[in-house]
Design a protein around this motif. Structure first.
Motif, PDB file in Angstrom:
ATOM      1  N   TRP A  70       0.846  -1.205   0.000  1.00 31.64           N
ATOM      2  CA  TRP A  70       0.000   0.000   0.000  1.00 31.64           C
ATOM      3  C   TRP A  70       0.878   1.251   0.000  1.00 31.64           C
ATOM      4  O   TRP A  70       0.643   2.181  -0.760  1.00 31.64           O
ATOM      5  CB  TRP A  70      -0.898   0.006   1.230  1.00 31.64           C
ATOM      6  CG  TRP A  70      -2.107  -0.855   1.130  1.00 31.64           C
ATOM      7  CD1 TRP A  70      -2.151  -2.211   0.964  1.00 31.64           C
ATOM      8  CD2 TRP A  70      -3.457  -0.423   1.208  1.00 31.64           C
ATOM      9  NE1 TRP A  70      -3.440  -2.640   0.944  1.00 31.64           N
ATOM     10  CE2 TRP A  70      -4.272  -1.568   1.098  1.00 31.64           C
ATOM     11  CE3 TRP A  70      -4.062   0.803   1.384  1.00 31.64           C
ATOM     12  CZ2 TRP A  70      -5.659  -1.510   1.137  1.00 31.64           C
ATOM     13  CZ3 TRP A  70      -5.451   0.870   1.431  1.00 31.64           C
ATOM     14  CH2 TRP A  70      -6.232  -0.279   1.301  1.00 31.64           C
ATOM     15  N   ALA A  71       1.884   1.275   0.891  1.00 29.15           N
ATOM     16  CA  ALA A  71       2.760   2.442   0.985  1.00 29.15           C
ATOM     17  C   ALA A  71       3.492   2.665  -0.339  1.00 29.15           C
ATOM     18  O   ALA A  71       3.605   3.813  -0.800  1.00 29.15           O
ATOM     19  CB  ALA A  71       3.760   2.263   2.126  1.00 29.15           C
ATOM     20  N   LYS A  72       3.965   1.610  -0.949  1.00 31.02           N
ATOM     21  CA  LYS A  72       4.676   1.726  -2.234  1.00 31.02           C
ATOM     22  C   LYS A  72       3.776   2.375  -3.276  1.00 31.02           C
ATOM     23  O   LYS A  72       4.190   3.296  -3.980  1.00 31.02           O
ATOM     24  CB  LYS A  72       5.127   0.341  -2.697  1.00 31.02           C
ATOM     25  CG  LYS A  72       5.896   0.327  -3.997  1.00 31.02           C
ATOM     26  CD  LYS A  72       6.324  -1.109  -4.336  1.00 31.02           C
ATOM     27  CE  LYS A  72       7.214  -1.187  -5.543  1.00 31.02           C
ATOM     28  NZ  LYS A  72       6.597  -0.862  -6.795  1.00 31.02           N
ATOM     29  N   GLU A  73       2.535   1.905  -3.374  1.00 32.35           N
ATOM     30  CA  GLU A  73       1.621   2.483  -4.367  1.00 32.35           C
ATOM     31  C   GLU A  73       1.350   3.963  -4.090  1.00 32.35           C
ATOM     32  O   GLU A  73       1.372   4.787  -5.001  1.00 32.35           O
ATOM     33  CB  GLU A  73       0.301   1.714  -4.389  1.00 32.35           C
ATOM     34  CG  GLU A  73      -0.673   2.292  -5.396  1.00 32.35           C
ATOM     35  CD  GLU A  73      -1.933   1.473  -5.554  1.00 32.35           C
ATOM     36  OE1 GLU A  73      -3.009   2.084  -5.554  1.00 32.35           O
ATOM     37  OE2 GLU A  73      -1.833   0.237  -5.681  1.00 32.35           O
ATOM     38  N   ILE A  74       1.114   4.297  -2.832  1.00 30.55           N
ATOM     39  CA  ILE A  74       0.799   5.682  -2.483  1.00 30.55           C
ATOM     40  C   ILE A  74       1.993   6.600  -2.734  1.00 30.55           C
ATOM     41  O   ILE A  74       1.848   7.682  -3.297  1.00 30.55           O
ATOM     42  CB  ILE A  74       0.327   5.759  -1.014  1.00 30.55           C
ATOM     43  CG1 ILE A  74      -1.040   5.068  -0.888  1.00 30.55           C
ATOM     44  CG2 ILE A  74       0.279   7.197  -0.525  1.00 30.55           C
ATOM     45  CD1 ILE A  74      -1.456   4.799   0.541  1.00 30.55           C
ATOM     46  N   GLY A  78       2.353   9.489  -5.658  1.00 28.98           N
ATOM     47  CA  GLY A  78       2.647  10.862  -5.250  1.00 28.98           C
ATOM     48  C   GLY A  78       3.983  11.353  -5.757  1.00 28.98           C
ATOM     49  O   GLY A  78       4.500  12.360  -5.261  1.00 28.98           O
ATOM     50  N   ASP A  79       4.554  10.629  -6.729  1.00 31.46           N
ATOM     51  CA  ASP A  79       5.861  10.999  -7.306  1.00 31.46           C
ATOM     52  C   ASP A  79       6.931  11.183  -6.237  1.00 31.46           C
ATOM     53  O   ASP A  79       7.782  12.059  -6.341  1.00 31.46           O
ATOM     54  CB  ASP A  79       5.740  12.257  -8.168  1.00 31.46           C
ATOM     55  CG  ASP A  79       4.940  12.015  -9.433  1.00 31.46           C
ATOM     56  OD1 ASP A  79       5.033  10.898  -9.991  1.00 31.46           O
ATOM     57  OD2 ASP A  79       4.209  12.928  -9.860  1.00 31.46           O
ATOM     58  N   PHE A  80       6.861  10.387  -5.187  1.00 34.57           N
ATOM     59  CA  PHE A  80       7.841  10.359  -4.102  1.00 34.57           C
ATOM     60  C   PHE A  80       7.914  11.674  -3.327  1.00 34.57           C
ATOM     61  O   PHE A  80       8.879  11.931  -2.619  1.00 34.57           O
ATOM     62  CB  PHE A  80       9.228   9.949  -4.624  1.00 34.57           C
ATOM     63  CG  PHE A  80       9.247   8.544  -5.161  1.00 34.57           C
ATOM     64  CD1 PHE A  80       9.562   7.482  -4.331  1.00 34.57           C
ATOM     65  CD2 PHE A  80       8.914   8.277  -6.479  1.00 34.57           C
ATOM     66  CE1 PHE A  80       9.545   6.181  -4.800  1.00 34.57           C
ATOM     67  CE2 PHE A  80       8.904   6.979  -6.973  1.00 34.57           C
ATOM     68  CZ  PHE A  80       9.222   5.929  -6.132  1.00 34.57           C
ATOM     69  N   LEU A  81       6.870  12.498  -3.454  1.00 30.42           N
ATOM     70  CA  LEU A  81       6.822  13.741  -2.693  1.00 30.42           C
ATOM     71  C   LEU A  81       6.224  13.542  -1.310  1.00 30.42           C
ATOM     72  O   LEU A  81       6.352  14.398  -0.443  1.00 30.42           O
ATOM     73  CB  LEU A  81       6.016  14.804  -3.457  1.00 30.42           C
ATOM     74  CG  LEU A  81       6.611  15.231  -4.800  1.00 30.42           C
ATOM     75  CD1 LEU A  81       5.662  16.168  -5.521  1.00 30.42           C
ATOM     76  CD2 LEU A  81       7.972  15.882  -4.600  1.00 30.42           C
ATOM     77  N   ASN A  82       5.540  12.407  -1.099  1.00 31.29           N
ATOM     78  CA  ASN A  82       4.932  12.111   0.199  1.00 31.29           C
ATOM     79  C   ASN A  82       6.023  11.928   1.250  1.00 31.29           C
ATOM     80  O   ASN A  82       7.093  11.419   0.956  1.00 31.29           O
ATOM     81  CB  ASN A  82       4.150  10.792   0.157  1.00 31.29           C
ATOM     82  CG  ASN A  82       3.314  10.624  -1.066  1.00 31.29           C
ATOM     83  OD1 ASN A  82       3.842  10.489  -2.160  1.00 31.29           O
ATOM     84  ND2 ASN A  82       2.013  10.620  -0.907  1.00 31.29           N
ATOM     85  N   ASP A  83       5.723  12.307   2.459  1.00 28.32           N
ATOM     86  CA  ASP A  83       6.604  11.981   3.575  1.00 28.32           C
ATOM     87  C   ASP A  83       6.372  10.505   3.872  1.00 28.32           C
ATOM     88  O   ASP A  83       5.330  10.110   4.390  1.00 28.32           O
ATOM     89  CB  ASP A  83       6.256  12.842   4.797  1.00 28.32           C
ATOM     90  CG  ASP A  83       7.193  12.596   5.959  1.00 28.32           C
ATOM     91  OD1 ASP A  83       7.490  11.414   6.262  1.00 28.32           O
ATOM     92  OD2 ASP A  83       7.622  13.577   6.580  1.00 28.32           O
ATOM     93  N   GLN A  84       7.327   9.680   3.498  1.00 29.40           N
ATOM     94  CA  GLN A  84       7.133   8.232   3.543  1.00 29.40           C
ATOM     95  C   GLN A  84       6.892   7.700   4.947  1.00 29.40           C
ATOM     96  O   GLN A  84       6.118   6.759   5.134  1.00 29.40           O
ATOM     97  CB  GLN A  84       8.309   7.533   2.860  1.00 29.40           C
ATOM     98  CG  GLN A  84       8.334   7.857   1.372  1.00 29.40           C
ATOM     99  CD  GLN A  84       9.488   7.245   0.632  1.00 29.40           C
ATOM    100  OE1 GLN A  84       9.980   6.190   1.001  1.00 29.40           O
ATOM    101  NE2 GLN A  84       9.935   7.916  -0.422  1.00 29.40           N
ATOM    102  N   HIS A  85       7.517   8.299   5.934  1.00 27.83           N
ATOM    103  CA  HIS A  85       7.267   7.874   7.313  1.00 27.83           C
ATOM    104  C   HIS A  85       5.800   8.080   7.669  1.00 27.83           C
ATOM    105  O   HIS A  85       5.163   7.208   8.258  1.00 27.83           O
ATOM    106  CB  HIS A  85       8.166   8.639   8.290  1.00 27.83           C
ATOM    107  CG  HIS A  85       7.774   8.470   9.719  1.00 27.83           C
ATOM    108  ND1 HIS A  85       7.996   7.291  10.413  1.00 27.83           N
ATOM    109  CD2 HIS A  85       7.123   9.305  10.572  1.00 27.83           C
ATOM    110  CE1 HIS A  85       7.504   7.422  11.641  1.00 27.83           C
ATOM    111  NE2 HIS A  85       6.982   8.635  11.764  1.00 27.83           N
TER     112      HIS A  85
END
Length: 136
Positions: A70-74, A78-85
């Motif tokens: 799920w986290a990978k898809e999100i 989000g073009d890796f702009l999401n704060d992954q933590h």
């Protein structure tokens, strides 16, 4: 000359400004610690702010789901702009928040057996969302 509206002074331990989803959650959380919580909003709580753009859907991981997938898809969407933590925190805690909402009587759409119905949301490939019926 127009007359000013009457004002009433009130006292509270917690003041929440904004009745969008985040404000309502904050007020509910605060209410668990003190009975003196006031929420103010320019419109109706739950019907204002960015919450109205959710369009009756909610990201819905369930126990047993692969939260890493799920986290990978999100994050990728989000073009890796999401704060992954924080994506990981959201997914891990969302399961408990959905259970809280069920306990409060939020009417998620369910199948004939009472199991919540999940569907693919806009832009989702493998993750699912819960659907809310229309509230009046």
């Amino acid at each position: 000359m127009s007359k000013l509206p009457a004002f009433e002074e009130v006292s509270t331990d917690v003041l929440v400004i904004g009745g969008g989803l985040a404000g309502v959650w904050a007020a509910i959380g605060a209410k668990e610690s003190t009975p003196h919580v006031i929420l103010v909003d320019k419109a109706s709580p739950g019907r204002s702010g960015a919450s109205t753009f959710a369009s009756g859907v909610m990201l819905a991981p369930q126990p047993g789901d692969d939260l890493d997938a799920w986290a990978k898809e999100i994050v990728e969407a989000g073009d890796f702009l999401n704060d992954q933590h924080w994506v990981e925190v959201l997914l891990a805690e969302q399961i408990d928040r959905i259970e809280d909402m069920r306990r409060w009587g939020i009417p998620f759409l369910t199948d004939r057996n009472g199991k919540m119905i999940r569907t693919m949301g806009r832009g989702h490939l493998t993750t699912g969302v819960l659907l809310f019926p229309s509230f009046k």
